[in-house]
Enzyme design. Structure first.
Site, PDB file in Angstrom:
ATOM      1  N   CYS A  12      23.158  82.022  32.275  1.00 57.92           N
ATOM      2  CA  CYS A  12      23.370  81.575  30.904  1.00 57.92           C
ATOM      3  C   CYS A  12      22.103  80.843  30.474  1.00 57.92           C
ATOM      4  O   CYS A  12      21.023  81.157  30.976  1.00 57.92           O
ATOM      5  CB  CYS A  12      24.639  80.721  30.767  1.00 57.92           C
ATOM      6  SG  CYS A  12      24.591  79.100  31.535  1.00 57.92           S
TER       7      CYS A  12
ATOM      8  N   ARG B   8      28.550  77.652  31.421  1.00 62.72           N
ATOM      9  CA  ARG B   8      29.106  78.991  31.624  1.00 62.72           C
ATOM     10  C   ARG B   8      28.769  79.601  32.975  1.00 62.72           C
ATOM     11  O   ARG B   8      29.666  80.091  33.679  1.00 62.72           O
ATOM     12  CB  ARG B   8      28.649  79.922  30.500  1.00 62.72           C
ATOM     13  CG  ARG B   8      29.166  79.505  29.135  1.00 62.72           C
ATOM     14  CD  ARG B   8      28.589  80.333  28.017  1.00 62.72           C
ATOM     15  NE  ARG B   8      27.160  80.025  27.845  1.00 62.72           N
ATOM     16  CZ  ARG B   8      26.354  80.661  27.018  1.00 62.72           C
ATOM     17  NH1 ARG B   8      26.806  81.662  26.289  1.00 62.72           N
ATOM     18  NH2 ARG B   8      25.088  80.296  26.898  1.00 62.72           N
TER      19      ARG B   8
ATOM     20  N   ASP C 145      28.329  79.753  23.917  1.00 61.05           N
ATOM     21  CA  ASP C 145      27.963  78.529  24.616  1.00 61.05           C
ATOM     22  C   ASP C 145      28.793  77.351  24.107  1.00 61.05           C
ATOM     23  O   ASP C 145      28.717  77.001  22.928  1.00 61.05           O
ATOM     24  CB  ASP C 145      26.473  78.253  24.390  1.00 61.05           C
ATOM     25  CG  ASP C 145      25.920  77.194  25.316  1.00 61.05           C
ATOM     26  OD1 ASP C 145      26.707  76.519  26.014  1.00 61.05           O
ATOM     27  OD2 ASP C 145      24.685  77.034  25.345  1.00 61.05           O
TER      28      ASP C 145
END
Length: 147
Positions: A10, A16, A116
């Site tokens: 990520c 994440r 995000d």
């Protein structure tokens, strides 16, 4: 091709990708799973809200430390999973040789970007955590057939 290592990517490697890493590792015995960030907050622990959302799903992000993506780290893995199409483009543009093994985390669970949640609401963290676990479940089904 036998998949023995997976890298989850990520941006910051604190929300994440650590969750994706831990979710996949729990589902894939004998497969090494790690994570990195394209703009990692190097050596940072997992975001507290991400850790709480993960814990509610039975996944611990304890002892996670963010690390920076490099082409060498990507090349060392059989499969690279990213959260957003832009991340795949960025990796493939810099390292075209990785294009055949770089896919969206959500490839088998809808194919949409996993947004995000950093510095967003707890509800957003919880929703993203569920998306990542669903994606990990779908990848685990696919990868177990390739072992």
């Amino acid at each position: 091709m036998r998949i023995s290592s997976v890298l989850v990517v990520c941006v910051g490697n604190i929300c994440r990708s650590p969750l994706g890493e831990r979710a996949l590792a729990a589902r894939l015995d004998g497969v090494t799973v790690s994570s990195a960030g394209l703009g990692a907050l190097v050596d940072s622990e997992a975001d507290p809200d991400a850790a709480r959302a993960a814990a509610e799903l039975g996944i611990s992000l304890d002892n996670h430390r963010a690390r920076q993506w490099t082409g060498a780290i990507g090349a060392a893995h059989d499969l690279i999973l990213v959260m957003e199409p832009e991340q795949r483009r960025s990796i493939v543009q810099a390292h075209p040789e990785l294009s055949g093994k770089t896919f969206l985390m959500s490839q088998w669970s809808g194919g949409a970007a996993i947004n995000d949640p950093y510095k967003r609401s707890m509800d957003m963290h919880k929703a993203v955590a569920k998306e990542i676990v669903t994606a990990a479940d779908a990848w685990a089904v696919r990868l177990k057939g390739k072992r």
